[in-house]
Scaffold this motif. Sequence first.
Motif, mmCIF file in Angstrom:
data_model
loop_
_atom_site.group_PDB
_atom_site.id
_atom_site.type_symbol
_atom_site.label_atom_id
_atom_site.label_comp_id
_atom_site.label_asym_id
_atom_site.label_seq_id
_atom_site.Cartn_x
_atom_site.Cartn_y
_atom_site.Cartn_z
ATOM 1 N N VAL A 194 -13.549 29.402 -1.257
ATOM 2 C CA VAL A 194 -12.211 29.921 -1.028
ATOM 3 C C VAL A 194 -11.728 30.474 -2.367
ATOM 4 N N THR A 195 -12.129 31.689 -2.700
ATOM 5 C CA THR A 195 -11.770 32.236 -4.001
ATOM 6 C C THR A 195 -10.911 33.477 -3.907
ATOM 7 N N VAL A 196 -10.755 34.011 -2.730
ATOM 8 C CA VAL A 196 -10.010 35.250 -2.584
ATOM 9 C C VAL A 196 -8.853 35.026 -1.610
ATOM 10 N N PHE A 197 -7.716 35.557 -1.982
ATOM 11 C CA PHE A 197 -6.554 35.503 -1.115
ATOM 12 C C PHE A 197 -6.295 36.915 -0.610
ATOM 13 N N SER A 198 -5.991 37.024 0.658
ATOM 14 C CA SER A 198 -5.703 38.334 1.242
ATOM 15 C C SER A 198 -4.342 38.821 0.749
ATOM 16 N N ASP A 199 -4.111 40.115 0.909
ATOM 17 C CA ASP A 199 -2.805 40.676 0.533
ATOM 18 C C ASP A 199 -1.680 40.014 1.327
ATOM 19 N N THR A 200 -1.934 39.739 2.592
ATOM 20 C CA THR A 200 -0.932 39.079 3.428
ATOM 21 C C THR A 200 -0.633 37.677 2.908
ATOM 22 N N GLN A 201 -1.679 36.934 2.553
ATOM 23 C CA GLN A 201 -1.470 35.587 2.015
ATOM 24 C C GLN A 201 -0.681 35.636 0.708
ATOM 25 N N ILE A 202 -1.040 36.566 -0.155
ATOM 26 C CA ILE A 202 -0.337 36.703 -1.434
ATOM 27 C C ILE A 202 1.132 37.027 -1.198
ATOM 28 N N ASP A 203 1.388 38.002 -0.336
ATOM 29 C CA ASP A 203 2.778 38.377 -0.041
ATOM 30 C C ASP A 203 3.565 37.216 0.560
ATOM 31 N N THR A 204 2.946 36.498 1.481
ATOM 32 C CA THR A 204 3.618 35.372 2.141
ATOM 33 C C THR A 204 3.924 34.260 1.152
ATOM 34 N N ILE A 205 2.954 33.900 0.351
ATOM 35 C CA ILE A 205 3.146 32.825 -0.627
ATOM 36 C C ILE A 205 4.212 33.230 -1.640
ATOM 37 N N ARG A 206 4.106 34.443 -2.132
ATOM 38 C CA ARG A 206 5.072 34.891 -3.146
ATOM 39 C C ARG A 206 6.478 35.082 -2.582
ATOM 40 N N SER A 207 6.591 35.371 -1.313
ATOM 41 C CA SER A 207 7.935 35.521 -0.740
ATOM 42 C C SER A 207 8.587 34.164 -0.470
ATOM 43 N N THR A 208 7.785 33.124 -0.257
ATOM 44 C CA THR A 208 8.355 31.797 -0.001
ATOM 45 C C THR A 208 8.472 30.957 -1.274
ATOM 46 N N TRP A 209 7.681 31.262 -2.275
ATOM 47 C CA TRP A 209 7.695 30.454 -3.499
ATOM 48 C C TRP A 209 9.074 30.382 -4.161
ATOM 49 N N PRO A 210 9.822 31.468 -4.270
ATOM 50 C CA PRO A 210 11.149 31.352 -4.896
ATOM 51 C C PRO A 210 12.060 30.346 -4.188
ATOM 52 N N LEU A 211 11.936 30.220 -2.900
ATOM 53 C CA LEU A 211 12.735 29.244 -2.160
ATOM 54 C C LEU A 211 12.290 27.817 -2.464
ATOM 55 N N LEU A 212 10.991 27.649 -2.682
ATOM 56 C CA LEU A 212 10.443 26.325 -2.944
ATOM 57 C C LEU A 212 10.627 25.902 -4.394
ATOM 58 N N SER A 213 10.684 26.871 -5.289
ATOM 59 C CA SER A 213 10.718 26.559 -6.712
ATOM 60 C C SER A 213 12.097 26.688 -7.346
ATOM 61 N N ARG A 214 13.081 27.094 -6.588
ATOM 62 C CA ARG A 214 14.409 27.309 -7.192
ATOM 63 C C ARG A 214 14.979 26.028 -7.787
ATOM 64 N N ASP A 215 14.592 24.881 -7.260
ATOM 65 C CA ASP A 215 14.942 23.590 -7.849
ATOM 66 C C ASP A 215 13.653 22.771 -7.915
ATOM 67 N N GLY A 216 12.778 23.211 -8.819
ATOM 68 C CA GLY A 216 11.426 22.658 -8.901
ATOM 69 C C GLY A 216 11.359 21.166 -9.107
ATOM 70 N N VAL A 217 12.231 20.640 -9.931
ATOM 71 C CA VAL A 217 12.211 19.198 -10.165
ATOM 72 C C VAL A 217 12.541 18.457 -8.882
ATOM 73 N N ARG A 218 13.621 18.857 -8.223
ATOM 74 C CA ARG A 218 14.023 18.170 -6.988
ATOM 75 C C ARG A 218 12.931 18.247 -5.928
#
Length: 192
Positions: free
Chosen positions: A20-44
């Motif tokens: 599992v070494t390659v991420f599709s463009d869709t996976q990259i876009d999906t992960i990157r679009s949700t990451w800001p919501l998950l990381s906005r309060d990273g400690v919590r």
Amino acid sequence: MGCELTKNNVVVPEMPEEDVTVFSDTQIDTIRSTWPLLSRDGVRVGVEVFMRIFRETPSIRRLFESLGSKDIDNLQHYPVFQDHALKFMKVLESLVQNMEDPEVIQPHLVALGVRHAAIDGYHPEYFRVYSKCLLEVWEMELGEEFISEVKECWKHVIKYIVRYMVHGYDMCLTDQLENVMTDCNFEKLDYT
């Protein structure tokens, strides 16, 4: 350089052929679009992942000697615990930032697996607990945005992380560590 472990009875599986070494463009876009919501309060969020892990499998809590006998309900206020949660989130962030070139993070994940193998009492099945609890927290944080496509993309990322951490764990058990730590530049990705 070897690991001083008492895990000689653990069966070390071979790394599977499927990589599992390659991420599709869709996976990259999906992960990157949700990451800001998950990381906005990273400690919590990181603290929530570990609190869930400790409740799911209390034996993991005992591996955190630096937490002493602190009550689980008060851990979120303890700076050492917050720091560990933030480092955990930084590992995820490093992968999110390097999804087009995941080989950048692979040696770091392997080294983290080595570190986990060196923890007395750590069992490889704990990786499954981390994966399960991480997805549960992601679902809680993303709410209705955690649709099946998003969940599948994050499962792929988590599988990737666990795959390389397990590889490092296995390498430690079989004393194949000569290049693991030298391949990692921990100053570059400071989550140690």
